[in-house]
Design a protein around this motif. Structure first.
Motif, mmCIF file in Angstrom:
data_model
loop_
_atom_site.group_PDB
_atom_site.id
_atom_site.type_symbol
_atom_site.label_atom_id
_atom_site.label_comp_id
_atom_site.label_asym_id
_atom_site.label_seq_id
_atom_site.Cartn_x
_atom_site.Cartn_y
_atom_site.Cartn_z
ATOM 1 N N GLN A 33 -7.541 15.181 0.156
ATOM 2 C CA GLN A 33 -7.692 14.351 -1.032
ATOM 3 C C GLN A 33 -7.688 12.883 -0.635
ATOM 4 N N ALA A 34 -8.551 12.103 -1.267
ATOM 5 C CA ALA A 34 -8.658 10.687 -0.931
ATOM 6 C C ALA A 34 -7.323 9.992 -1.138
ATOM 7 N N ALA A 35 -6.992 9.105 -0.199
ATOM 8 C CA ALA A 35 -5.746 8.350 -0.318
ATOM 9 C C ALA A 35 -5.881 7.335 -1.436
ATOM 10 N N PRO A 36 -4.843 7.114 -2.196
ATOM 11 C CA PRO A 36 -4.923 6.150 -3.298
ATOM 12 C C PRO A 36 -5.068 4.732 -2.770
ATOM 13 N N PRO A 43 -7.010 -0.449 1.052
ATOM 14 C CA PRO A 43 -6.540 0.916 0.840
ATOM 15 C C PRO A 43 -6.275 1.663 2.132
ATOM 16 N N VAL A 44 -5.476 2.700 2.039
ATOM 17 C CA VAL A 44 -5.287 3.641 3.142
ATOM 18 C C VAL A 44 -6.555 4.481 3.232
ATOM 19 N N VAL A 45 -7.171 4.535 4.410
ATOM 20 C CA VAL A 45 -8.432 5.270 4.569
ATOM 21 C C VAL A 45 -8.272 6.502 5.449
ATOM 22 N N GLY A 50 0.662 11.418 9.740
ATOM 23 C CA GLY A 50 1.457 10.683 8.764
ATOM 24 C C GLY A 50 1.378 9.176 8.890
ATOM 25 N N GLU A 51 0.794 8.683 9.979
ATOM 26 C CA GLU A 51 0.695 7.231 10.165
ATOM 27 C C GLU A 51 -0.570 6.726 9.480
ATOM 28 N N GLU A 52 -0.415 5.698 8.644
ATOM 29 C CA GLU A 52 -1.525 5.220 7.839
ATOM 30 C C GLU A 52 -2.493 4.344 8.638
ATOM 31 N N ILE A 53 -3.779 4.489 8.327
ATOM 32 C CA ILE A 53 -4.833 3.594 8.819
ATOM 33 C C ILE A 53 -5.473 2.983 7.581
ATOM 34 N N ARG A 54 -5.548 1.676 7.547
ATOM 35 C CA ARG A 54 -6.077 0.982 6.374
ATOM 36 C C ARG A 54 -7.496 0.467 6.637
ATOM 37 N N ARG A 55 -8.129 0.106 5.551
ATOM 38 C CA ARG A 55 -9.489 -0.428 5.648
ATOM 39 C C ARG A 55 -9.540 -1.638 6.585
ATOM 40 N N SER A 56 -8.526 -2.477 6.534
ATOM 41 C CA SER A 56 -8.497 -3.678 7.382
ATOM 42 C C SER A 56 -8.485 -3.317 8.867
ATOM 43 N N LEU A 81 -16.858 4.269 12.729
ATOM 44 C CA LEU A 81 -15.845 3.292 13.140
ATOM 45 C C LEU A 81 -14.439 3.809 12.848
ATOM 46 N N LEU A 82 -14.276 4.493 11.735
ATOM 47 C CA LEU A 82 -12.972 5.083 11.430
ATOM 48 C C LEU A 82 -12.595 6.091 12.505
ATOM 49 N N ASN A 83 -13.556 6.890 12.953
ATOM 50 C CA ASN A 83 -13.283 7.840 14.039
ATOM 51 C C ASN A 83 -12.866 7.122 15.312
ATOM 52 N N ARG A 84 -13.478 5.989 15.583
ATOM 53 C CA ARG A 84 -13.120 5.243 16.792
ATOM 54 C C ARG A 84 -11.714 4.672 16.683
ATOM 55 N N VAL A 85 -11.327 4.202 15.491
ATOM 56 C CA VAL A 85 -9.967 3.709 15.292
ATOM 57 C C VAL A 85 -8.968 4.842 15.499
#
Length: 307
Positions: A33-36, A43-45, A50-56, A81-85
């Motif tokens: 489910q998409a993170a709020p 936002p958290v993407v 359990g460790e958050e990754i944000r859009r920034s 890019l999210l996969n690379r992060v």
């Protein structure tokens, strides 16, 4: 070498993923489910254990890529890019687990990287503060009171030819009363001005090659050069039409003021960082430099004789 190869491969993998078809089925771990969204537009993407990754985080990664990727809208390249992060974080965690982070050589590199980031951020903030609209306006107002603020400009035309003999023939034709503009149209080798009668418009000294500017600014309005003026482009016959002095606008000086304020801000920040600090410097071999006025020890340990 391995690090360099890995870095290139990592970037190539990013490039390939950027252009991959988005129609491929998503892996099972992504079907969550998409993170709020969080307040502030960051936002958290993703979550990794359990460790958050944000859009920034993804945006910062994009900013580290070559210009062709930085200029793309984030949404266009978001998934790869999210996969690379995610991969970067997991690889860093694996390096920690494998004990690599505890190695002295690696710790030294981490410290160097941290120092570089802190240095750049400190200087960036200093430059930003010194080059605000208010600071540039203040610098402009201060410059108005200095000698040499006004711009000296001339309006001129020219005829460009390949040899001094051709230039002298043109001067002879002008001496006989031929119109400068007509001679320019029929003889000038400058494609940019020939059909405009040799017109160059208004310019300051720095806009032309030195030989041309020196000759033009030494002439009186309404006169033409009596001797060919040589430059890297050929031989010129110059018609000096007008001279004037005017004050430049803030917009004209903005880049110059920006560079000067930035330079001063950087120098001041470095000076403040060095204030009250004891610095000792040594020779490349670690030995103590000879006192000023004394010759360095000669090879073999004996002092070299002073000249």
């Amino acid at each position: 070498m391995r690090l360099a190869v890995f870095g290139v491969s990592f970037l190539l993998a990013t490039s390939a993923l950027v252009h991959a078809q988005e129609s491929a089925p998503a892996p099972a771990e992504a079907q969550t489910q998409a993170a709020p969204a969080t307040p502030g537009g960051d936002p958290v993407v993703a979550r990794v254990n359990g460790e958050e990754i944000r859009r920034s985080d993804v945006q910062r990664f994009q900013e580290s890529l070559p210009e062709q990727y930085r200029s793309m809208p984030l949404e266009m390249v978001f998934d790869p890019l999210l996969n690379r992060v995610i991969d970067t974080r997991l690889l860093a965690e694996k390096a920690e687990a494998d004990g690599i982070a505890a190695e002295p050589a690696v710790q030294a590199k981490v410290q160097e990287a941290q120092q570089g980031i802190l240095r750049d951020e400190l200087l960036r903030r200093a430059v930003d503060a010194a080059t605000s609209a208010e600071q540039l306006q203040a610098a402009f107002d201060a410059a108005k009171g200095e000698d040499g603020f006004a711009l000296e400009e001339v309006r001129a035309a020219h005829i460009l030819v390949e040899t001094p003999e051709a230039a002298k023939e043109i001067i002879a034709r002008l001496d006989q009363g031929e119109a400068f503009a007509e001679v320019a149209k029929s003889t000038s080798k400058d494609p940019g001005s020939a059909q405009q009668g040799g017109e160059l418009g208004w310019f300051t000294r720095d806009k032309m090659v030195p030989e041309f500017s020196t000759a033009a600014f030494a002439m009186e309005p309404g006169s033409y050069s009596k001797e060919p003026v040589q430059s890297q482009f050929g031989y010129h016959v110059i018609l000096l039409e007008e001279k004037r002095s005017r004050e430049p606008s803030l917009e004209e000086m903005r880049e110059e003021l920006f560079q000067e304020n930035a330079r001063k801000a950087i120098e001041q920040t470095v000076a403040e960082a060095r204030e009250g600090v004891t610095i000792e410097k040594f020779n490349p071999d670690g030995s103590t430099p000879a006192p000023a006025g004394e010759a360095a020890p000669a090879e073999g340990g004996a002092a070299a004789p002073a000249e």
